[in-house]
Each structure stands twice: as structure tokens, then as C-alpha cells.
Write an enzyme that holds these catalytic residues in place. Structure first.
Site, PDB file in Angstrom:
ATOM      1  N   HIS A 153       0.833  -1.205   0.000  1.00  0.00           N
ATOM      2  CA  HIS A 153       0.000   0.000   0.000  1.00  0.00           C
ATOM      3  C   HIS A 153       0.872   1.262   0.000  1.00  0.00           C
ATOM      4  CE1 HIS A 153      -3.672   2.297   1.529  1.00  0.00           C
ATOM      5  NE2 HIS A 153      -2.684   3.149   1.748  1.00  0.00           N
ATOM      6  N   GLU A 154       1.857   1.303   0.917  1.00  0.00           N
ATOM      7  CA  GLU A 154       2.709   2.488   1.032  1.00  0.00           C
ATOM      8  C   GLU A 154       3.683   2.605  -0.140  1.00  0.00           C
ATOM      9  OE1 GLU A 154       2.065   4.743   3.068  1.00  0.00           O
ATOM     10  OE2 GLU A 154       0.611   3.605   4.237  1.00  0.00           O
ATOM     11  N   HIS A 180       2.046   4.377  -2.975  1.00  0.00           N
ATOM     12  CA  HIS A 180       2.104   5.839  -2.795  1.00  0.00           C
ATOM     13  C   HIS A 180       3.470   6.379  -3.217  1.00  0.00           C
ATOM     14  CE1 HIS A 180      -1.726   6.386  -0.903  1.00  0.00           C
ATOM     15  NE2 HIS A 180      -1.438   5.654   0.157  1.00  0.00           N
TER      16      HIS A 180
END
Length: 378
Positions: free
Chosen positions: A67-68, A71
Site C-alpha cells: 500500500h505504502e 504511494h
């Protein structure tokens, strides 16, 4: 949030873990191995349950990391540099060096995280179905089902329109696009974050008083974190507005006093040039900066060793020190600065040490700018 230890680099991004991860890791592993798995699939040995619980917790944190990383990768593709990714108690955070330059870029950077979590949730749901069709062990099927549910929940929760969640940044991108004012958009997103945070605190406390379960307190803790983070984000946005257009050179202490790396800790602590002036000094070797030494780190050296230990041995290496250029916008430096002497920023001008910046220097600059504006307004 600083990493307690660094795992390495993935896709060129430094990945670290805060010590608080151990708590949530243990909570997940214990909850699955001693609760959900034995209840849904009884009759297995405790080794099976613990192995499944630990494995599921590892995969969950790998999902958070994905998820990170999403980003971080999208941020770099949209011209925003990434300092690092830190996994901690309440999830993870990709620290960006600056903000997106347009609402569209903000939208892409913020939106990709929930999309990745939703995709992972779908993949784990598909895996659950296929494993069940293949008559694989029920414990394994349950692991996949839990991972599917938690990733979908992570995507939905992060998409809520409240800062500092991804949904809060999506809301800011929308408000920015509608108003053309990034500061007003940030104020709207942070206000939504505080309202949502207080709602979670109230609901959590009510749930705890009615049921006495820890889940209510956990919900209240998440709410309090959102309030704190949203408030901090709002204050930082205000600071960025005040500091807009101000370069680092306007706030730095120019030509700071330096300490040769070969200086012993004893000489450093007793030298009149360093006493009572500052709490941190750049360390140099052959006139080149190599790190940062603080009085606190020097004082931690046992008295019997201060004549043998050098400043080089106790300094923060340059690789772990924040570095900026004189013309870097001071506002872009704010997300990378933290309290503490060891977090001073070294200002480099074509390889030469030009200055040093602390949070107190930034505060002094902000006060001067605000007073100047007041005098002009008067």
C-alpha cells in the site's frame, strides 16, 4: 515517525520499522492463533495455529508495505521525492519531501494506496475461493479469508474523506481543484479529519462502557490519533503558507562552527568554543562534512572512555542526516524536520557546508514574517 531499524530498500525507497509494530504484530498473531482459527477450525495442534497466525501477520504487513510503496512509486512518477516508508503501530506512512504541485497529481498519489489494498483484497478473496475448491486445509482457507477482509477494510477505511487518511488527501485534491486554493483545501480536509476522529473517540468510549471490550478502546485510540495527526497537518499547512517563497538560506545559521571528526569526546566537551553555544555541531574531515554530533550523544560516553572515543564514533552519519540546498524552499523542508538536536538540517552549497537549520530557526523566521505582515497591515 522515525524507524527503529531499517529493513533495506525496495524500488529505491528506504523501508523502516518502528518498534510499535511488534505490538500489533503480536496482537494479530495471538488473536488468530488463540481465537479465530481454533474457533472456526478446531482439532489442530497449537503449533499449526501459531504458525498460521504468525504467517498471516507477516503477509498482512507485506500488504501494508505494498500500500505504502504504491504511494511512493506514484509520488516519484509525479515529481515528488520520497524520504522513506515506516511501518508502525497503526499501519504505515510514506514520508514525502514536498507536496504535489497540482490537484491531479495529489489525486493520483493519494488514490493509488486504497486501490492497491482493494486489489489485494480481491486477490485474497479469489485465493480463498480457489483454495476451498481445492479442498486445502481449512486453516489455510481461513488465513486467506482474513487477509481478504482486512485488506478490503483497510481500503475502505483509508478512503474515508478525513485527513490524514488517503481519503482526506482525495478530499483536499477535490477542494483544491474547486477553489484553486491549496491552503483552504487543506483546512477543509483537516477539519473533516478532526470531526471524524472525535466521532471515533466517542463511539469507542461508548462501546467500551457498554461491552467492556478492548475493541472500543482501540477505536478510541485510532480516533485520537486522527485528531492529533489532522491538527498537526493543519498547523503545518499554515506554516507552509507563511513560509511560501522563503528559501532555506533565510532561516539557516550561516557558516556554523564545526568539529573535526578526530576530536576526542573529552576535548569536545571541554573546548570553550563549543560550550554553551549550541547543542549540535557539524562534523568535518578534510573540510568536508561527514555527520552531526550532539552534546547529548557525547555526554552518554562513559567518563573512562572520553579520552579514547572520538566525535566520529558518536556522531550521526551524513547518510542519516537531513541535507538541503540554500535555495530549497523552506516550506518543503518542514515535513523532514523533527524536534531534537540530532535532527538539525545541514545546508550544502555545491558540496560546501553553508549553514545549519533547526526547528527554532524556522520558528524564529515564522515569527519575524508574521510580525512583518502585522506591521504592514497596521
Amino acid at each position: 515517525m522515525r524507524a527503529t531499524f531499517v529493513l533495506g530498500r525496495i524500488a529505491g525507497v528506504r523501508v523502516g520499522v518502528h518498534w510499535s509494530v511488534l505490538f500489533i504484530f503480536a496482537l494479530i498473531a495471538f488473536g488468530l492463533s488463540q481465537g479465530r482459527l481454533p474457533e472456526t477450525h478446531p482439532g489442530r495442534g497449537w503449533v499449526v495455529y501459531w504458525a498460521a497466525g504468525l504467517c498471516t501477520a507477516v503477509i498482512f504487513f507485506a500488504s501494508l508495505l505494498a500500500h505504502e510503496l504504491a504511494h511512493a512509486v506514484v509520488a516519484r512518477r509525479n515529481g515528488v521525492e520520497v524520504d522513506d516508508i515506516v511501518l508502525w503501530l497503526l499501519g504505515g506512512a510514506a514520508r514525502l519531501r514536498s507536496e504535489a504541485s497540482s490537484p491531479g497529481r495529489e489525486l493520483r498519489i493519494a488514490g493509488v494506496g486504497p486501490l492497491v489494498s482493494l486489489l489485494l483484497g480481491g486477490l485474497f478473496a479469489l485465493a480463498t475461493w480457489l483454495l476451498d475448491l481445492a479442498s486445502v486445509s481449512g486453516v489455510v482457507v481461513e488465513m486467506a479469508a482474513w487477509l481478504a477482509a482486512i485488506n478490503v477494510l483497510l481500503a475502505v477505511f483509508n478512503a474515508l474523506p478525513a485527513a490524514p487518511l488517503d481519503g482526506g488527501r482525495l478530499l483536499r485534491a477535490f477542494l483544491w481543484w474547486r477553489t484553486g486554493d491549496r491552503l483552504r483545501a487543506t483546512a477543509g480536509a483537516t477539519a473533516a479529519g478532526r470531526v471524524f476522529g472525535w466521532l471515533l473517540v466517542v463511539l469507542g468510549l461508548i462501546a467500551f462502557m457498554r461491552t467492556g471490550t478492548v475493541g472500543g478502546l482501540w477505536l478510541a485510540l485510532i480516533g485520537w490519533f486522527l485528531i492529533t495527526a489532522a491538527t498537526a497537518e493543519g498547523k503545518q499547512a499554515q506554516l507552509r503558507g507563511v513560509l511560501a517563497g522563503v528559501p532555506v538560506r533565510e532561516a539557516m545559521t550561516p557558516d556554523p562552527l564545526t568539529v573535526p571528526g578526530a576530536t576526542t569526546v573529552a576535548d569536545f566537551l571541554t573546548d570553550a568554543r563549543y560550550r554553551y553555544r549550541h547543542s549540535a555541531f557539524p562534523v568535518t574531515e578534510d573540510a568536508e562534512p561527514v555527520g552531526l554530533v550532539t552534546y547529548d550523544s557525547a555526554h552518554k560516553v562513559p567518563r573512562a572512555e572520553v579520552h579514547a572515543v572520538t566525535v566520529r564514533d558518536v556522531m550521526v552519519p551524513l547518510a542519516r542526516t537531513t541535507v538541503a540546498e540554500p535555495d530549497t524552499p523552506l516550506a518543503d523542508l518542514l515535513p523532514r524536520m523533527e524536534p531534537g538536536a540530532e535532527h538539525r538540517v545541514l545546508v550544502m552549497d555545491h558540496g560546501r557546508l553553508a549553514g545549519i537549520v533547526s526547528l527554532s530557526d524556522v520558528s524564529r523566521t515564522v515569527n519575524w514574517l508574521m510580525h512583518t505582515d502585522e506591521r504592514r497591515g497596521g
